[in-house]
Every structure is written in structure tokens, then in C-alpha cells.
Design a protein around this motif. Structure first.
Motif, PDB file in Angstrom:
ATOM      1  N   LYS A 162      82.831  87.238  20.939  1.00  0.00           N
ATOM      2  CA  LYS A 162      82.477  85.803  20.997  1.00  0.00           C
ATOM      3  C   LYS A 162      83.146  85.115  22.186  1.00  0.00           C
ATOM      4  CE  LYS A 162      80.233  86.250  17.085  1.00  0.00           C
ATOM      5  NZ  LYS A 162      79.530  87.487  17.442  1.00  0.00           N
ATOM      6  N   LEU A 163      83.299  85.846  23.283  1.00  0.00           N
ATOM      7  CA  LEU A 163      83.874  85.228  24.487  1.00  0.00           C
ATOM      8  C   LEU A 163      82.897  84.176  25.027  1.00  0.00           C
ATOM      9  CD1 LEU A 163      86.473  86.019  26.351  1.00  0.00           C
ATOM     10  CD2 LEU A 163      84.685  86.544  27.991  1.00  0.00           C
ATOM     11  N   PRO A 164      83.371  82.954  25.321  1.00  0.00           N
ATOM     12  CA  PRO A 164      82.451  81.888  25.770  1.00  0.00           C
ATOM     13  C   PRO A 164      82.079  82.032  27.254  1.00  0.00           C
ATOM     14  CG  PRO A 164      84.676  81.031  25.475  1.00  0.00           C
ATOM     15  CD  PRO A 164      84.746  82.481  25.106  1.00  0.00           C
ATOM     16  N   ALA A 165      81.241  83.026  27.534  1.00  0.00           N
ATOM     17  CA  ALA A 165      80.905  83.331  28.932  1.00  0.00           C
ATOM     18  C   ALA A 165      79.453  83.007  29.248  1.00  0.00           C
ATOM     19  CB  ALA A 165      81.168  84.816  29.210  1.00  0.00           C
ATOM     20  N   VAL A 166      79.208  82.720  30.520  1.00  0.00           N
ATOM     21  CA  VAL A 166      77.852  82.523  31.044  1.00  0.00           C
ATOM     22  C   VAL A 166      77.732  83.316  32.349  1.00  0.00           C
ATOM     23  CG1 VAL A 166      77.119  80.287  30.094  1.00  0.00           C
ATOM     24  CG2 VAL A 166      78.679  80.341  32.036  1.00  0.00           C
ATOM     25  N   ILE A 167      76.489  83.692  32.661  1.00  0.00           N
ATOM     26  CA  ILE A 167      76.237  84.490  33.871  1.00  0.00           C
ATOM     27  C   ILE A 167      75.208  83.757  34.730  1.00  0.00           C
ATOM     28  CG2 ILE A 167      75.227  86.664  34.740  1.00  0.00           C
ATOM     29  CD1 ILE A 167      76.093  87.985  32.095  1.00  0.00           C
ATOM     30  N   THR A 168      75.448  83.734  36.061  1.00  0.00           N
ATOM     31  CA  THR A 168      74.410  83.217  36.973  1.00  0.00           C
ATOM     32  C   THR A 168      73.946  84.355  37.879  1.00  0.00           C
ATOM     33  OG1 THR A 168      76.108  82.555  38.559  1.00  0.00           O
ATOM     34  CG2 THR A 168      75.287  80.854  37.048  1.00  0.00           C
ATOM     35  N   ARG A 169      72.683  84.306  38.250  1.00  0.00           N
ATOM     36  CA  ARG A 169      72.145  85.307  39.186  1.00  0.00           C
ATOM     37  C   ARG A 169      71.397  84.557  40.294  1.00  0.00           C
ATOM     38  NH1 ARG A 169      70.317  89.045  34.275  1.00  0.00           N
ATOM     39  NH2 ARG A 169      72.384  89.956  33.869  1.00  0.00           N
ATOM     40  N   CYS A 170      71.991  84.575  41.469  1.00  0.00           N
ATOM     41  CA  CYS A 170      71.448  83.771  42.571  1.00  0.00           C
ATOM     42  C   CYS A 170      70.837  84.664  43.649  1.00  0.00           C
ATOM     43  CB  CYS A 170      72.573  82.917  43.172  1.00  0.00           C
ATOM     44  SG  CYS A 170      71.970  81.692  44.364  1.00  0.00           S
ATOM     45  N   SER A 171      69.933  84.054  44.403  1.00  0.00           N
ATOM     46  CA  SER A 171      69.301  84.748  45.530  1.00  0.00           C
ATOM     47  C   SER A 171      70.196  84.659  46.763  1.00  0.00           C
ATOM     48  CB  SER A 171      67.928  84.128  45.785  1.00  0.00           C
ATOM     49  OG  SER A 171      68.091  82.757  46.119  1.00  0.00           O
ATOM     50  N   ASN A 172      69.678  85.079  47.921  1.00  0.00           N
ATOM     51  CA  ASN A 172      70.485  85.141  49.151  1.00  0.00           C
ATOM     52  C   ASN A 172      70.941  83.756  49.618  1.00  0.00           C
ATOM     53  OD1 ASN A 172      68.932  87.707  49.111  1.00  0.00           O
ATOM     54  ND2 ASN A 172      70.013  88.039  51.030  1.00  0.00           N
ATOM     55  N   ASN A 173      72.245  83.625  49.804  1.00  0.00           N
ATOM     56  CA  ASN A 173      72.840  82.361  50.274  1.00  0.00           C
ATOM     57  C   ASN A 173      72.989  82.372  51.796  1.00  0.00           C
ATOM     58  OD1 ASN A 173      75.112  80.952  47.887  1.00  0.00           O
ATOM     59  ND2 ASN A 173      73.475  82.364  47.404  1.00  0.00           N
ATOM     60  N   TYR A 174      72.975  81.173  52.384  1.00  0.00           N
ATOM     61  CA  TYR A 174      73.354  81.015  53.787  1.00  0.00           C
ATOM     62  C   TYR A 174      74.116  79.702  53.901  1.00  0.00           C
ATOM     63  CZ  TYR A 174      69.755  77.446  54.194  1.00  0.00           C
ATOM     64  OH  TYR A 174      69.035  76.296  54.008  1.00  0.00           O
ATOM     65  N   GLY A 175      74.860  79.550  55.004  1.00  0.00           N
ATOM     66  CA  GLY A 175      75.626  78.315  55.195  1.00  0.00           C
ATOM     67  C   GLY A 175      76.912  78.618  55.941  1.00  0.00           C
ATOM     68  N   PRO A 176      77.815  77.600  56.041  1.00  0.00           N
ATOM     69  CA  PRO A 176      79.048  77.791  56.795  1.00  0.00           C
ATOM     70  C   PRO A 176      80.006  78.773  56.115  1.00  0.00           C
ATOM     71  CG  PRO A 176      79.030  75.652  55.706  1.00  0.00           C
ATOM     72  CD  PRO A 176      77.663  76.234  55.520  1.00  0.00           C
TER      73      PRO A 176
END
Ligand code: NAD
Ligand code: TYD
Length: 338
Positions: free
Chosen positions: A169-183
Motif C-alpha cells: 500500500k505504498l502511496p506511489a504514482v508513475i508518470t510516463r513522458c515522451s521526449n523532452n527538450y529545453g535548457p
């Protein structure tokens, strides 16, 4: 209130995220826990080094003792950005990827469990879903089918997170993002490598036929999404994040050449990456619907701003190209970064 623990905060996305947190939330304090590998650069946060709500701790997420020491003092969340992140390096040697992305995630999860940390965010990637054909989008229900040692190690980390939610019951969340760009992106990834090569009038290596497709998102849009997810995302859920901005590598290369006013003769088609995923594209309707986020930075504006950032920071680029920053780490920490 306890600080948040950001791991990998000296990297590209982690450093942008820490800057985002400290400038948007006047209450928050941040511990940046980073091993300073070749990809971690103290210069990325030099302007915030003396910020009263910021503290840097040099450490490895796979080092249980070091992680327990920092988490036992009390943190309100663990936000895990630390990773080996470059596909080409994972093809050359997958060992550091397994150690950091799998074992390191396990060590953080154990510490979160042992000390009752109220929130855990696993910053992951769309690459865990594998490769798409010409149509279709990755949703949160797309089966995991990683194709590179990098994406396999990220998928393993994600599955460990899932198992700790289910079993403990660990209060975790996962994000899955596409390719990032920036400074502040390390110039081994496509966009900063090509910008810095072109600024030096050097050729740019396009893998294969250049028709692989990536879905590009500005790093600040990603940071805004992550900030919503760690605070308001539902426990146990996965949230896809994407820019709704598909480009072939060749299209992107032409745009960079145009922005920098350089000739197409600088393009070199080189041997393809082994196992090169053809297309990534994200359906991010879940985070839009549930958390009211959407990508806001138009690609061409974000790309022009990014090119300008590299033009304006020649010392940052030179320190990486000459390895000067690694020599500083050697002096400071008694070893060469890996
Ligand atoms: P990066 O390579 O620029 O930075 C990684 C950071 O982690 C560095 O500061 C490095 O020193 C640190 N680190 C590595 N191993 C460590 C260890 N064992 N202990 C502590 N710190 C360690 O990576 P990035 O591009 O900023 O990516 C950050 C996260 O976002 C990663 O988890 C990556 O998988 C994910 N992601 C990246 C992208 C992208 O386009 N860059 C897209 C989606 C997801
Ligand atoms: P990269 O920035 O390494 O991100 P990822 O592999 O995680 O998507 O590469 C983006 C795309 O650009 C990918 O299709 C590989 C390609 N690429 C090149 O054509 N040449 C290069 O020198 C690099 C680094 C990447």
C-alpha cells in the motif's frame, strides 16, 4: 513542513523541476540527492546553490545507507528522477542502467516504506511501451514491451513501484513522458547534440533513414505535469505525459538547420542504432481530464528558445565538451564520475 527529496536533481529534467518548484511554491523546501554521474551537472543549479530552501546531498540511490540517512530525517515525498537515461549508452553497457534504474528504485521504495514517506513519484518514460507503427498512440493500458536495455530497466523500475503499491500500500504514482527538450539537456541527446555541433559548424549524425518519429514536449510543460501528479495524482495510477507534437528526426533536423541558418550539407546519415524504435506517440488525455494539465509551449517557440539558451551559455557547453566539470568532481569528491 518536511522537505521533498528529489533524486537526480542535477540532471536535465530534475534541475528544471527543482527550479520550477522553488519558483512556484514559496513554502516548499527541496533536498537534491544526486550521484553526479557524467550526466549530473552542479552548474545546472548554480544560481540556486545558496537558496535558503534548497540543499544538495551527494549520494547514490543504490546506496542503502546513504538513502536511509537522508530519508530517516523526514521527507514529505520522494520524487525519483535519478536514472541512467541514454539509450545508446545502454546498448554499449547496460550494467549501470540495472544498478540505478532497478536496484536504485528498489532502495528508494524500501526507504519510503520503512519511514512511511507519504508520497512517491516515479518519473518514467513512454519508451517502456516499445515502438508504434504508423498509427496509434500509447495509452496507460498499452502493454509494456521495452526494446532497449534502457527502457527495459525503466520498465523494471515501474513494475517494482506497482508491486509496492499493491503489496505494501505504498502511496506511489508513475508518470510516463515522451521526449523532452529545453535548457540544460546534456549534449548527447538529439536536440542539444545537434545544436552544439551546428554552433561549432560540425556535421550532425542522423541515424538510419531519419524517419523515426518522436513526440516532443518542452521540459517546463513536463515539470508542470509532474508537479500536479505528485500532489494530486491518484495512488497506484500511471499518467502519460506528451506534447502532441510528432516529428521525424529529419524534419526536426531541417528545422534546427533553418533556425541556425546552416546548410543541409552538414547532415550525415550514419549507421542506424541497433533495435531503434520507429515511432513514439502519447495519448495524454487521462492527465488532461483528471488533473487539468495540457502542454502549453508551442514547439517552434520552445525550440527557438532552446537554441538561444545554448547560444547564450557557451561556458556550460565548453565545460562539458572539455570534461572540465568532471575534473572538478574528481577534485571535490576524489573520483571520476562514471
Ligand atoms: P539525465 O541523464 O539528464 O539526469 C540523470 C540524473 O540522475 C543526473 O543528475 C545523474 O547524476 C543522476 N543519477 C544517475 N544515477 C544516479 C544514482 N545512482 N544516484 C543518484 N543520482 C543518479 O536524465 P533526464 O533526461 O533528466 O531524465 C530524468 C528522468 O526522466 C529519468 O528517470 C528518465 O528516465 C526520465 N525521462 C526522461 C525523458 C527525456 O526526454 N530526457 C523523457 C521521459 C522520461
Ligand atoms: P535521443 O535523443 O537519444 O532520445 P531517445 O532515443 O530516447 O528517443 O534520440 C532521439 C531520436 O534521434 C532517436 O530516434 C534517435 C535519433 N538520434 C539520431 O538520429 N542521431 C543522434 O546522434 C542521436 C543522439 C539520436
Amino acid at each position: 513542513m518536511d522537505p521533498v527529496l528529489v533524486t537526480g536533481g542535477c540532471g536535465f529534467i530534475g534541475s528544471n523541476f527543482i527550479r520550477y518548484l522553488l519558483t512556484t511554491d514559496p513554502e516548499i523546501s527541496v533536498i537534491n540527492f544526486d550521484q553526479l554521474t557524467y550526466a549530473g551537472n552542479l552548474a545546472n543549479l548554480a544560481d540556486l546553490a545558496d537558496h535558503p530552501r534548497y540543499r544538495f546531498v551527494h549520494g547514490d540511490i543504490a546506496d542503502r545507507t546513504a538513502v536511509r540517512r537522508v530519508v530517516s530525517a523526514g521527507v514529505r515525498a520522494i520524487l525519483n528522477f535519478a536514472a541512467e537515461s541514454h539509450v545508446d549508452r545502454s546498448i554499449h553497457d547496460s550494467s549501470p542502467f540495472i544498478r540505478t534504474n532497478v536496484l536504485g528504485t528498489q532502495v528508494l521504495l524500501d526507504a519510503a516504506r520503512e519511514f512511511g514517506v507519504p508520497r512517491f513519484l516515479q518519473v518514467s518514460t513512454d519508451e517502456v511501451y516499445g515502438s508504434l507503427g504508423e498509427t496509434g498512440l500509447f495509452t496507460e493500458e498499452t502493454p509494456l514491451a521495452p526494446n532497449s536495455p534502457y527502457s527495459a530497466s525503466k520498465a523494471a523500475g515501474d513494475l517494482l513501484v506497482r508491486s509496492y503499491v499493491h503489496t505494501f500500500k505504498l502511496p506511489a504514482v508513475i508518470t510516463r513522458c515522451s521526449n523532452n527538450y529545453g535548457p540544460y539537456q546534456f549534449p548527447e541527446k538529439l536536440i542539444p547534440l545537434f545544436i552544439t555541433n551546428l554552433l561549432a559548424d560540425q556535421p550532425v549524425p542522423v541515424y538510419g533513414d531519419g524517419l523515426n518519429v518522436r513526440d516532443w514536449i518542452h521540459v517546463r510543460d513536463h515539470c508542470a505535469a509532474l508537479d500536479l501528479v505528485w500532489r494530486h495524482g491518484r495512488v497506484g495510477e500511471v499518467y502519460n505525459i506528451g506534447g502532441r507534437c510528432e516529428k521525424t528526426n529529419l524534419e526536426l533536423t531541417y528545422t534546427l538547420l533553418d533556425i541556425l541558418n546552416k546548410p543541409r550539407s552538414l547532415i550525415r546519415f550514419v549507421k542506424d542504432r541497433p533495435g531503434h524504435d520507429r515511432r513514439y506517440a502519447i495519448d495524454c488525455s487521462k492527465i488532461e481530464r483528471e488533473l487539468g494539465w495540457r502542454p502549453r509551449i508551442p514547439f517552434i517557440e520552445g525550440l527557438r528558445e532552446t537554441v538561444q539558451w545554448y547560444i547564450d551559455h557557451p561556458e556550460w557547453v565548453a565545460s562539458i565538451r572539455t570534461g572540465e566539470y568532471l575534473r572538478y568532481y574528481e577534485k571535490q569528491y576524489g573520483r571520476l564520475a562514471c
